[in-house]
Scaffold this motif. Structure first.
Motif, mmCIF file in Angstrom:
data_model
loop_
_atom_site.group_PDB
_atom_site.id
_atom_site.type_symbol
_atom_site.label_atom_id
_atom_site.label_comp_id
_atom_site.label_asym_id
_atom_site.label_seq_id
_atom_site.Cartn_x
_atom_site.Cartn_y
_atom_site.Cartn_z
ATOM 1 N N GLY A 1 0.809 -1.210 0.000
ATOM 2 C CA GLY A 1 0.000 0.000 0.000
ATOM 3 C C GLY A 1 0.842 1.259 0.000
ATOM 4 O O GLY A 1 0.537 2.215 -0.703
ATOM 5 N N ARG A 2 1.914 1.262 0.786
ATOM 6 C CA ARG A 2 2.789 2.438 0.824
ATOM 7 C C ARG A 2 3.490 2.647 -0.509
ATOM 8 O O ARG A 2 3.677 3.782 -0.944
ATOM 9 C CB ARG A 2 3.802 2.319 1.954
ATOM 10 N N LEU A 3 3.887 1.572 -1.151
ATOM 11 C CA LEU A 3 4.565 1.716 -2.445
ATOM 12 C C LEU A 3 3.616 2.218 -3.522
ATOM 13 O O LEU A 3 4.041 2.838 -4.485
ATOM 14 C CB LEU A 3 5.197 0.388 -2.863
ATOM 15 N N GLU A 4 2.333 1.978 -3.377
ATOM 16 C CA GLU A 4 1.346 2.469 -4.331
ATOM 17 C C GLU A 4 0.938 3.913 -4.038
ATOM 18 O O GLU A 4 0.309 4.554 -4.860
ATOM 19 C CB GLU A 4 0.113 1.560 -4.321
ATOM 20 N N ASP A 5 1.295 4.410 -2.866
ATOM 21 C CA ASP A 5 0.958 5.766 -2.439
ATOM 22 C C ASP A 5 1.864 6.765 -3.154
ATOM 23 O O ASP A 5 3.091 6.728 -2.998
ATOM 24 C CB ASP A 5 1.135 5.859 -0.920
ATOM 25 N N ASP A 6 1.263 7.677 -3.928
ATOM 26 C CA ASP A 6 2.032 8.677 -4.669
ATOM 27 C C ASP A 6 2.847 9.596 -3.771
ATOM 28 O O ASP A 6 3.801 10.219 -4.225
ATOM 29 C CB ASP A 6 1.099 9.534 -5.525
ATOM 30 N N ASP A 7 2.462 9.717 -2.511
ATOM 31 C CA ASP A 7 3.138 10.634 -1.600
ATOM 32 C C ASP A 7 4.143 9.947 -0.674
ATOM 33 O O ASP A 7 4.802 10.608 0.118
ATOM 34 C CB ASP A 7 2.102 11.388 -0.757
ATOM 35 N N PHE A 8 4.275 8.634 -0.783
ATOM 36 C CA PHE A 8 5.223 7.910 0.068
ATOM 37 C C PHE A 8 6.648 8.156 -0.439
ATOM 38 O O PHE A 8 6.948 7.945 -1.613
ATOM 39 C CB PHE A 8 4.915 6.415 0.083
ATOM 40 N N PRO A 9 7.552 8.617 0.429
ATOM 41 C CA PRO A 9 8.929 8.935 0.006
ATOM 42 C C PRO A 9 9.772 7.672 -0.175
ATOM 43 O O PRO A 9 10.572 7.319 0.677
ATOM 44 C CB PRO A 9 9.436 9.809 1.147
ATOM 45 N N ALA A 10 9.606 7.021 -1.291
ATOM 46 C CA ALA A 10 10.214 5.711 -1.521
ATOM 47 C C ALA A 10 11.586 5.758 -2.187
ATOM 48 O O ALA A 10 12.297 4.768 -2.180
ATOM 49 C CB ALA A 10 9.271 4.861 -2.374
ATOM 50 N N TYR A 11 11.966 6.904 -2.760
ATOM 51 C CA TYR A 11 13.166 6.938 -3.598
ATOM 52 C C TYR A 11 14.262 7.814 -3.010
ATOM 53 O O TYR A 11 14.031 8.952 -2.627
ATOM 54 C CB TYR A 11 12.804 7.448 -5.003
ATOM 55 N N THR A 12 15.463 7.275 -2.978
ATOM 56 C CA THR A 12 16.622 8.059 -2.557
ATOM 57 C C THR A 12 16.957 9.070 -3.642
ATOM 58 O O THR A 12 16.493 8.955 -4.790
ATOM 59 C CB THR A 12 17.844 7.159 -2.339
ATOM 60 N N MET A 13 17.787 10.033 -3.304
ATOM 61 C CA MET A 13 18.184 11.035 -4.291
ATOM 62 C C MET A 13 18.868 10.368 -5.487
ATOM 63 O O MET A 13 18.564 10.685 -6.636
ATOM 64 C CB MET A 13 19.112 12.077 -3.684
ATOM 65 N N GLY A 14 19.763 9.440 -5.230
ATOM 66 C CA GLY A 14 20.476 8.771 -6.323
ATOM 67 C C GLY A 14 19.538 8.009 -7.238
ATOM 68 O O GLY A 14 19.660 8.086 -8.459
ATOM 69 N N ARG A 15 18.603 7.278 -6.645
ATOM 70 C CA ARG A 15 17.646 6.503 -7.445
ATOM 71 C C ARG A 15 16.722 7.434 -8.214
ATOM 72 O O ARG A 15 16.431 7.198 -9.381
ATOM 73 C CB ARG A 15 16.837 5.559 -6.545
ATOM 74 N N ALA A 16 16.255 8.498 -7.578
ATOM 75 C CA ALA A 16 15.373 9.462 -8.248
ATOM 76 C C ALA A 16 16.090 10.100 -9.435
ATOM 77 O O ALA A 16 15.538 10.198 -10.530
ATOM 78 C CB ALA A 16 14.910 10.524 -7.259
#
Length: 105
Positions: free
Chosen positions: A8-23
């Motif tokens: 559910g958190r990974l599907e949440d558009d507002d969940f901060p899932a990505y590090t700066m490098g990955r983003a």
């Protein structure tokens, strides 16, 4: 936390899932570009307990739009302002549509 909570958190558009490098990698931009739009207050990444920036999918879409405008020759400060104004216009149109629906009922 259950597996369902994690999904559910990974599907949440507002969940901060990505590090700066990955983003930065996902958007083909530099970490410096992400820092610059953060300094311009276009996006404000959340910080991990260790102080690292974390980005949501929503923030990545905004960063991608900023990159698109900058690639077209728009200065970064102007690109950030354009995006804010686009967002405000979209919200105003949504509210206007709600008022029209309510008036029609």
């Amino acid at each position: 936390m259950t597996a369902d909570d994690s999904v559910g958190r990974l599907e949440d558009d507002d969940f901060p899932a990505y590090t700066m490098g990955r983003a930065a990698e996902m958007l083909s931009i530099t970490p410096g570009f992400l820092r610059a739009i953060g300094e311009a207050r276009l996006i404000t990444p959340l910080r991990s307990e260790g102080g690292h920036r974390r980005y949501s999918r929503y923030q990545l879409r905004i960063a991608a739009r900023a990159r698109e405008l900058v690639d077209q020759g728009t200065p970064i400060e102007a690109a950030c302002r354009i995006i804010v104004l686009e967002d405000q216009l979209e919200e105003a149109l949504r509210i206007n549509a709600e008022y029209r629906r309510a008036a029609g009922e």
